[in-house]
Design a protein around this motif. Structure first.
Motif, PDB file in Angstrom:
ATOM      1  N   GLY A  17       0.821  -1.206   0.000  1.00 58.82           N
ATOM      2  CA  GLY A  17       0.000   0.000   0.000  1.00 58.82           C
ATOM      3  C   GLY A  17       0.851   1.250   0.000  1.00 58.82           C
ATOM      4  O   GLY A  17       2.001   1.260  -0.435  1.00 58.82           O
ATOM      5  N   ALA A  18       0.292   2.321   0.565  1.00 60.83           N
ATOM      6  CA  ALA A  18       0.947   3.622   0.485  1.00 60.83           C
ATOM      7  C   ALA A  18       2.004   3.827   1.568  1.00 60.83           C
ATOM      8  O   ALA A  18       2.777   4.778   1.494  1.00 60.83           O
ATOM      9  CB  ALA A  18      -0.098   4.733   0.587  1.00 60.83           C
ATOM     10  N   ARG A  19       2.035   2.968   2.584  1.00 59.44           N
ATOM     11  CA  ARG A  19       3.016   3.166   3.650  1.00 59.44           C
ATOM     12  C   ARG A  19       4.431   3.057   3.098  1.00 59.44           C
ATOM     13  O   ARG A  19       4.696   2.329   2.155  1.00 59.44           O
ATOM     14  CB  ARG A  19       2.765   2.171   4.789  1.00 59.44           C
ATOM     15  N   ARG A  20       5.344   3.809   3.674  1.00 52.70           N
ATOM     16  CA  ARG A  20       6.727   3.754   3.201  1.00 52.70           C
ATOM     17  C   ARG A  20       7.556   2.792   4.043  1.00 52.70           C
ATOM     18  O   ARG A  20       7.198   2.471   5.176  1.00 52.70           O
ATOM     19  CB  ARG A  20       7.342   5.151   3.226  1.00 52.70           C
ATOM     20  N   ALA A  21       8.651   2.342   3.490  1.00 51.96           N
ATOM     21  CA  ALA A  21       9.640   1.559   4.220  1.00 51.96           C
ATOM     22  C   ALA A  21      10.728   2.516   4.686  1.00 51.96           C
ATOM     23  O   ALA A  21      11.111   3.438   3.961  1.00 51.96           O
ATOM     24  CB  ALA A  21      10.226   0.472   3.335  1.00 51.96           C
ATOM     25  N   GLU A  37      13.913   7.068   3.952  1.00 55.39           N
ATOM     26  CA  GLU A  37      12.978   6.211   3.243  1.00 55.39           C
ATOM     27  C   GLU A  37      13.769   5.213   2.405  1.00 55.39           C
ATOM     28  O   GLU A  37      14.731   5.588   1.715  1.00 55.39           O
ATOM     29  CB  GLU A  37      12.058   7.026   2.343  1.00 55.39           C
ATOM     30  N   ILE A  38      13.386   3.945   2.475  1.00 57.47           N
ATOM     31  CA  ILE A  38      14.062   2.910   1.692  1.00 57.47           C
ATOM     32  C   ILE A  38      13.423   2.904   0.311  1.00 57.47           C
ATOM     33  O   ILE A  38      12.342   2.345   0.103  1.00 57.47           O
ATOM     34  CB  ILE A  38      13.932   1.540   2.373  1.00 57.47           C
ATOM     35  N   ARG A  39      14.098   3.561  -0.623  1.00 61.47           N
ATOM     36  CA  ARG A  39      13.497   3.762  -1.937  1.00 61.47           C
ATOM     37  C   ARG A  39      14.413   3.345  -3.084  1.00 61.47           C
ATOM     38  O   ARG A  39      13.949   3.099  -4.198  1.00 61.47           O
ATOM     39  CB  ARG A  39      13.103   5.233  -2.101  1.00 61.47           C
ATOM     40  N   ASN A  40      15.723   3.271  -2.854  1.00 66.39           N
ATOM     41  CA  ASN A  40      16.669   3.002  -3.943  1.00 66.39           C
ATOM     42  C   ASN A  40      16.578   1.540  -4.372  1.00 66.39           C
ATOM     43  O   ASN A  40      17.011   0.646  -3.641  1.00 66.39           O
ATOM     44  CB  ASN A  40      18.088   3.335  -3.482  1.00 66.39           C
ATOM     45  N   PRO A  41      16.050   1.260  -5.563  1.00 69.20           N
ATOM     46  CA  PRO A  41      15.847  -0.132  -5.976  1.00 69.20           C
ATOM     47  C   PRO A  41      17.137  -0.889  -6.258  1.00 69.20           C
ATOM     48  O   PRO A  41      17.106  -2.118  -6.402  1.00 69.20           O
ATOM     49  CB  PRO A  41      15.005   0.008  -7.250  1.00 69.20           C
ATOM     50  N   LEU A  72      20.073   4.802   1.074  1.00 64.57           N
ATOM     51  CA  LEU A  72      18.845   4.054   0.789  1.00 64.57           C
ATOM     52  C   LEU A  72      17.755   4.915   0.174  1.00 64.57           C
ATOM     53  O   LEU A  72      16.839   4.396  -0.476  1.00 64.57           O
ATOM     54  CB  LEU A  72      18.326   3.414   2.087  1.00 64.57           C
ATOM     55  N   GLY A  73      17.820   6.209   0.417  1.00 70.58           N
ATOM     56  CA  GLY A  73      16.772   7.080  -0.103  1.00 70.58           C
ATOM     57  C   GLY A  73      16.748   8.394   0.638  1.00 70.58           C
ATOM     58  O   GLY A  73      17.624   8.679   1.469  1.00 70.58           O
ATOM     59  N   PRO A  74      15.748   9.218   0.376  1.00 68.43           N
ATOM     60  CA  PRO A  74      15.703  10.556   0.974  1.00 68.43           C
ATOM     61  C   PRO A  74      15.504  10.514   2.481  1.00 68.43           C
ATOM     62  O   PRO A  74      14.879   9.601   3.018  1.00 68.43           O
ATOM     63  CB  PRO A  74      14.497  11.200   0.284  1.00 68.43           C
ATOM     64  N   GLU A  75      16.040  11.530   3.148  1.00 69.14           N
ATOM     65  CA  GLU A  75      15.880  11.632   4.598  1.00 69.14           C
ATOM     66  C   GLU A  75      14.426  11.928   4.942  1.00 69.14           C
ATOM     67  O   GLU A  75      13.737  12.680   4.236  1.00 69.14           O
ATOM     68  CB  GLU A  75      16.799  12.712   5.158  1.00 69.14           C
ATOM     69  N   VAL A  76      13.970  11.324   6.024  1.00 64.96           N
ATOM     70  CA  VAL A  76      12.604  11.527   6.504  1.00 64.96           C
ATOM     71  C   VAL A  76      12.666  12.392   7.762  1.00 64.96           C
ATOM     72  O   VAL A  76      13.393  12.038   8.709  1.00 64.96           O
ATOM     73  CB  VAL A  76      11.927  10.178   6.844  1.00 64.96           C
ATOM     74  N   PRO A  77      11.952  13.507   7.811  1.00 64.32           N
ATOM     75  CA  PRO A  77      11.922  14.291   9.055  1.00 64.32           C
ATOM     76  C   PRO A  77      11.446  13.418  10.212  1.00 64.32           C
ATOM     77  O   PRO A  77      10.474  12.669  10.080  1.00 64.32           O
ATOM     78  CB  PRO A  77      10.924  15.409   8.745  1.00 64.32           C
ATOM     79  N   LEU A  78      12.131  13.510  11.338  1.00 69.74           N
ATOM     80  CA  LEU A  78      11.827  12.610  12.446  1.00 69.74           C
ATOM     81  C   LEU A  78      10.399  12.791  12.949  1.00 69.74           C
ATOM     82  O   LEU A  78       9.780  11.826  13.410  1.00 69.74           O
ATOM     83  CB  LEU A  78      12.829  12.823  13.585  1.00 69.74           C
ATOM     84  N   ASP A  79       9.883  13.997  12.853  1.00 67.41           N
ATOM     85  CA  ASP A  79       8.513  14.211  13.327  1.00 67.41           C
ATOM     86  C   ASP A  79       7.460  13.697  12.355  1.00 67.41           C
ATOM     87  O   ASP A  79       6.259  13.765  12.631  1.00 67.41           O
ATOM     88  CB  ASP A  79       8.267  15.686  13.642  1.00 67.41           C
ATOM     89  N   ARG A  80       7.908  13.157  11.214  1.00 66.23           N
ATOM     90  CA  ARG A  80       6.979  12.564  10.244  1.00 66.23           C
ATOM     91  C   ARG A  80       6.929  11.054  10.334  1.00 66.23           C
ATOM     92  O   ARG A  80       6.142  10.410   9.634  1.00 66.23           O
ATOM     93  CB  ARG A  80       7.369  12.981   8.813  1.00 66.23           C
TER      94      ARG A  80
END
Length: 268
Positions: A75-79, A112-116, A149-157
Protein backbone atom coordinates in the motif's frame (compact mmCIF):
# COMPACT_ATOMS: atom_id res chain seq x y z
CA UNK A 1 28.85 -1.79 10.09
CA UNK A 2 27.99 -4.49 12.56
CA UNK A 3 27.46 -8.06 11.38
CA UNK A 4 24.42 -8.76 13.60
CA UNK A 5 20.95 -8.76 12.05
CA UNK A 6 17.79 -9.50 13.99
CA UNK A 7 14.41 -10.53 12.60
CA UNK A 8 10.94 -10.00 14.05
CA UNK A 9 7.94 -10.96 11.90
CA UNK A 10 4.42 -12.34 11.89
CA UNK A 11 5.36 -14.92 9.24
CA UNK A 12 4.87 -17.96 11.46
CA UNK A 13 6.83 -21.19 11.23
CA UNK A 14 4.59 -23.26 9.01
CA UNK A 15 5.91 -21.88 5.70
CA UNK A 16 9.24 -20.98 4.15
CA UNK A 17 8.99 -17.21 4.60
CA UNK A 18 11.50 -16.95 7.45
CA UNK A 19 13.94 -19.27 5.68
CA UNK A 20 13.70 -17.13 2.54
CA UNK A 21 14.73 -14.05 4.54
CA UNK A 22 17.64 -15.96 6.09
CA UNK A 23 18.67 -17.16 2.65
CA UNK A 24 18.67 -13.67 1.15
CA UNK A 25 20.78 -12.34 4.00
CA UNK A 26 23.20 -15.28 3.76
CA UNK A 27 23.63 -14.72 0.04
CA UNK A 28 24.55 -11.06 0.50
CA UNK A 29 26.27 -11.06 3.91
CA UNK A 30 27.36 -14.63 4.70
CA UNK A 31 29.36 -13.40 7.71
CA UNK A 32 26.30 -11.90 9.38
CA UNK A 33 24.90 -13.48 12.53
CA UNK A 34 21.12 -13.55 12.35
CA UNK A 35 19.10 -13.61 15.57
CA UNK A 36 15.43 -14.55 15.34
CA UNK A 37 13.54 -12.40 17.83
CA UNK A 38 10.07 -13.79 17.09
CA UNK A 39 8.08 -15.01 14.11
CA UNK A 40 4.85 -15.78 15.96
CA UNK A 41 3.51 -12.25 16.33
CA UNK A 42 -0.25 -12.53 15.65
CA UNK A 43 -0.88 -11.70 12.00
CA UNK A 44 -0.91 -7.94 11.46
CA UNK A 45 -0.66 -7.14 15.20
CA UNK A 46 1.63 -4.12 14.99
CA UNK A 47 1.17 -3.27 18.66
CA UNK A 48 2.22 -6.72 19.85
CA UNK A 49 5.22 -6.65 17.52
CA UNK A 50 6.22 -3.22 18.80
CA UNK A 51 6.00 -4.40 22.42
CA UNK A 52 8.08 -7.56 21.81
CA UNK A 53 10.77 -5.66 19.91
CA UNK A 54 10.98 -2.83 22.45
CA UNK A 55 11.21 -5.19 25.41
CA UNK A 56 13.83 -7.36 23.71
CA UNK A 57 16.06 -4.64 22.27
CA UNK A 58 17.97 -3.89 25.52
CA UNK A 59 19.30 -7.47 25.44
CA UNK A 60 20.32 -7.49 21.78
CA UNK A 61 23.69 -6.33 20.49
CA UNK A 62 23.92 -3.19 18.43
CA UNK A 63 23.11 -4.15 14.90
CA UNK A 64 20.48 -4.02 12.18
CA UNK A 65 17.00 -4.85 13.36
CA UNK A 66 14.33 -5.87 10.86
CA UNK A 67 10.67 -5.62 11.81
CA UNK A 68 8.14 -7.07 9.39
CA UNK A 69 4.62 -6.91 10.79
CA UNK A 70 3.14 -5.13 7.87
CA UNK A 71 -0.61 -5.35 7.21
CA UNK A 72 -0.30 -2.49 4.67
CA UNK A 73 2.44 -4.13 2.57
CA UNK A 74 1.98 -3.09 -1.02
CA UNK A 75 0.00 0.00 0.00
CA UNK A 76 0.95 3.62 0.49
CA UNK A 77 3.02 3.17 3.65
CA UNK A 78 6.73 3.75 3.20
CA UNK A 79 9.64 1.56 4.22
CA UNK A 80 12.19 3.23 6.47
CA UNK A 81 15.61 2.82 8.03
CA UNK A 82 15.89 4.57 11.39
CA UNK A 83 19.19 5.16 13.19
CA UNK A 84 18.98 5.14 16.98
CA UNK A 85 21.48 4.34 19.72
CA UNK A 86 24.05 2.82 17.36
CA UNK A 87 21.40 0.58 15.80
CA UNK A 88 19.56 0.67 12.48
CA UNK A 89 15.89 -0.32 12.48
CA UNK A 90 14.41 -1.43 9.16
CA UNK A 91 10.74 -1.95 8.46
CA UNK A 92 7.43 -0.38 7.54
CA UNK A 93 6.68 3.11 8.79
CA UNK A 94 3.55 1.98 10.62
CA UNK A 95 4.65 2.42 14.25
CA UNK A 96 6.13 -1.07 14.59
CA UNK A 97 9.63 0.27 15.17
CA UNK A 98 8.68 3.29 17.26
CA UNK A 99 8.81 1.83 20.79
CA UNK A 100 12.14 0.09 20.15
CA UNK A 101 13.56 3.29 18.69
CA UNK A 102 12.45 5.13 21.83
CA UNK A 103 13.97 2.39 24.03
CA UNK A 104 17.25 2.90 22.14
CA UNK A 105 17.42 6.58 23.02
CA UNK A 106 15.33 8.04 20.21
CA UNK A 107 15.82 8.44 16.49
CA UNK A 108 18.95 10.22 15.28
CA UNK A 109 18.10 10.06 11.58
CA UNK A 110 15.65 8.29 9.30
CA UNK A 111 15.61 7.50 5.59
CA UNK A 112 12.98 6.21 3.24
CA UNK A 113 14.06 2.91 1.69
CA UNK A 114 13.50 3.76 -1.94
CA UNK A 115 16.67 3.00 -3.94
CA UNK A 116 15.85 -0.13 -5.98
CA UNK A 117 19.55 -0.86 -6.54
CA UNK A 118 19.56 -2.50 -3.12
CA UNK A 119 16.46 -4.69 -3.53
CA UNK A 120 15.90 -8.15 -4.94
CA UNK A 121 14.11 -8.13 -8.27
CA UNK A 122 11.34 -8.56 -9.05
CA UNK A 123 9.99 -7.11 -5.81
CA UNK A 124 6.87 -8.84 -4.57
CA UNK A 125 4.35 -6.27 -3.34
CA UNK A 126 3.41 -8.60 -0.49
CA UNK A 127 6.84 -9.84 0.65
CA UNK A 128 9.01 -6.83 1.42
CA UNK A 129 10.64 -8.79 4.24
CA UNK A 130 12.37 -10.95 1.63
CA UNK A 131 12.77 -8.54 -1.28
CA UNK A 132 13.45 -5.21 0.45
CA UNK A 133 14.25 -5.45 4.17
CA UNK A 134 16.53 -8.53 4.08
CA UNK A 135 18.73 -7.45 1.14
CA UNK A 136 19.00 -3.92 2.54
CA UNK A 137 20.09 -5.34 5.92
CA UNK A 138 22.68 -7.53 4.22
CA UNK A 139 24.08 -4.59 2.26
CA UNK A 140 24.24 -2.43 5.39
CA UNK A 141 26.40 -5.17 6.88
CA UNK A 142 28.66 -4.79 3.86
CA UNK A 143 29.17 -1.08 4.43
CA UNK A 144 26.21 0.55 2.72
CA UNK A 145 25.23 3.76 4.50
CA UNK A 146 21.61 4.24 5.56
CA UNK A 147 21.72 7.61 3.79
CA UNK A 148 22.25 5.73 0.51
CA UNK A 149 18.84 4.05 0.79
CA UNK A 150 16.77 7.08 -0.10
CA UNK A 151 15.70 10.56 0.97
CA UNK A 152 15.88 11.63 4.60
CA UNK A 153 12.60 11.53 6.50
CA UNK A 154 11.92 14.29 9.06
CA UNK A 155 11.83 12.61 12.45
CA UNK A 156 8.51 14.21 13.33
CA UNK A 157 6.98 12.56 10.24
CA UNK A 158 7.72 9.03 11.39
CA UNK A 159 4.64 7.08 12.46
CA UNK A 160 4.64 6.41 16.20
CA UNK A 161 2.29 4.25 18.21
CA UNK A 162 0.94 5.96 21.33
CA UNK A 163 3.18 4.98 24.23
CA UNK A 164 1.45 2.87 26.89
CA UNK A 165 0.92 5.02 29.96
CA UNK A 166 -0.09 4.67 33.59
CA UNK A 167 -1.64 7.24 35.89
CA UNK A 168 -1.42 7.36 39.68
CA UNK A 169 -4.37 9.09 41.31
CA UNK A 170 -6.71 8.78 44.29
CA UNK A 171 -4.79 5.88 45.81
CA UNK A 172 -4.89 3.73 42.69
CA UNK A 173 -3.08 3.36 39.37
CA UNK A 174 -4.74 3.18 35.96
CA UNK A 175 -3.29 1.63 32.84
CA UNK A 176 -4.04 -0.62 29.92
CA UNK A 177 -3.24 -4.05 28.56
CA UNK A 178 -0.09 -3.60 26.47
CA UNK A 179 0.00 -7.09 25.00
CA UNK A 180 -1.01 -10.70 25.51
CA UNK A 181 1.61 -13.43 25.15
CA UNK A 182 1.15 -16.98 23.86
CA UNK A 183 0.31 -18.21 27.36
CA UNK A 184 -2.54 -15.74 27.74
CA UNK A 185 -0.65 -13.62 30.27
CA UNK A 186 -1.83 -10.01 30.05
CA UNK A 187 0.96 -7.45 30.38
CA UNK A 188 -0.16 -4.06 31.69
CA UNK A 189 1.36 -0.61 31.19
CA UNK A 190 1.56 -0.39 34.99
CA UNK A 191 5.09 -0.79 36.35
CA UNK A 192 5.98 -2.60 39.55
CA UNK A 193 7.24 0.75 40.82
CA UNK A 194 3.74 2.19 40.49
CA UNK A 195 2.43 -0.40 42.92
CA UNK A 196 5.36 0.18 45.22
CA UNK A 197 4.47 3.89 45.27
CA UNK A 198 1.01 2.88 46.51
CA UNK A 199 2.52 0.80 49.29
CA UNK A 200 1.73 -2.54 47.64
CA UNK A 201 4.25 -5.29 48.32
CA UNK A 202 4.62 -8.88 47.12
CA UNK A 203 2.34 -10.99 49.29
CA UNK A 204 -0.43 -8.37 49.40
CA UNK A 205 -3.83 -8.57 47.72
CA UNK A 206 -4.64 -6.22 44.84
CA UNK A 207 -7.96 -4.68 43.98
CA UNK A 208 -8.42 -4.99 40.22
CA UNK A 209 -11.08 -3.10 38.28
CA UNK A 210 -11.86 -4.30 34.74
CA UNK A 211 -14.60 -2.03 33.53
CA UNK A 212 -17.47 -2.62 35.96
CA UNK A 213 -15.98 -5.82 37.34
CA UNK A 214 -13.92 -5.84 40.51
CA UNK A 215 -11.57 -8.65 41.53
CA UNK A 216 -9.20 -9.28 44.40
CA UNK A 217 -5.99 -10.91 43.18
CA UNK A 218 -2.93 -12.12 45.06
CA UNK A 219 0.20 -10.16 44.18
CA UNK A 220 3.05 -12.67 44.08
CA UNK A 221 6.52 -13.13 42.60
CA UNK A 222 5.38 -15.63 39.98
CA UNK A 223 2.25 -17.37 38.69
CA UNK A 224 3.55 -20.61 40.22
CA UNK A 225 2.96 -19.13 43.70
CA UNK A 226 -0.78 -19.91 43.38
CA UNK A 227 -2.49 -23.24 42.71
CA UNK A 228 -3.11 -24.32 39.10
CA UNK A 229 -6.14 -22.57 37.64
CA UNK A 230 -5.92 -19.57 39.99
CA UNK A 231 -5.48 -15.93 38.93
CA UNK A 232 -2.43 -14.00 40.08
CA UNK A 233 -0.73 -10.63 39.49
CA UNK A 234 3.06 -10.38 39.36
CA UNK A 235 5.89 -8.23 37.99
CA UNK A 236 7.07 -9.76 34.72
CA UNK A 237 10.57 -9.82 33.24
CA UNK A 238 10.09 -6.32 31.79
CA UNK A 239 9.20 -4.91 35.21
CA UNK A 240 5.54 -4.50 34.25
CA UNK A 241 2.56 -5.92 36.08
CA UNK A 242 1.00 -8.96 34.43
CA UNK A 243 -2.18 -10.84 35.21
CA UNK A 244 -1.97 -14.57 34.65
CA UNK A 245 -3.59 -17.89 35.42
CA UNK A 246 -1.29 -20.63 36.64
CA UNK A 247 -1.52 -23.23 33.85
CA UNK A 248 -4.28 -21.27 32.16
CA UNK A 249 -5.18 -18.31 29.93
CA UNK A 250 -5.95 -15.08 31.79
CA UNK A 251 -6.78 -13.06 28.68
CA UNK A 252 -9.42 -15.58 27.64
CA UNK A 253 -10.86 -15.98 31.13
CA UNK A 254 -11.13 -12.25 31.79
CA UNK A 255 -11.80 -11.05 28.25
CA UNK A 256 -8.82 -8.69 28.28
CA UNK A 257 -7.62 -7.75 24.78
CA UNK A 258 -4.74 -5.34 24.18
CA UNK A 259 -5.85 -1.80 24.95
CA UNK A 260 -8.35 -2.79 27.67
CA UNK A 261 -8.45 -0.37 30.61
CA UNK A 262 -7.36 -1.70 34.02
CA UNK A 263 -7.20 -0.04 37.45
CA UNK A 264 -5.25 -1.44 40.41
CA UNK A 265 -5.30 -0.41 44.04
CA UNK A 266 -4.28 -1.74 47.45
CA UNK A 267 -6.92 -3.55 49.45
CA UNK A 268 -7.48 -2.85 53.13
Amino acid sequence: MTSVITLLTDYGLEDGYVAACHGVIAGIAPEARVIDVCHLIPSGDVRRGAAVLAQTIPYLPQGIHIGAVDPSAGGARRAVAVEAGGRVFIGPDNGLLSWAVHASGGARAAYEIRNPDHFLHPVSPTFHGRDVFSPVAGRLCGGLRPADLGPEVPLDRLVSLPEPTSLLRDGSVEGEVVSVDRYGNTQLSIAAGDLQALGVRVGDTLGVWLGRRQLALPYRETYAAVPPGELVAFADSAGLIAIAVNSGDAAQRLGLPPGAHVRLSPTP
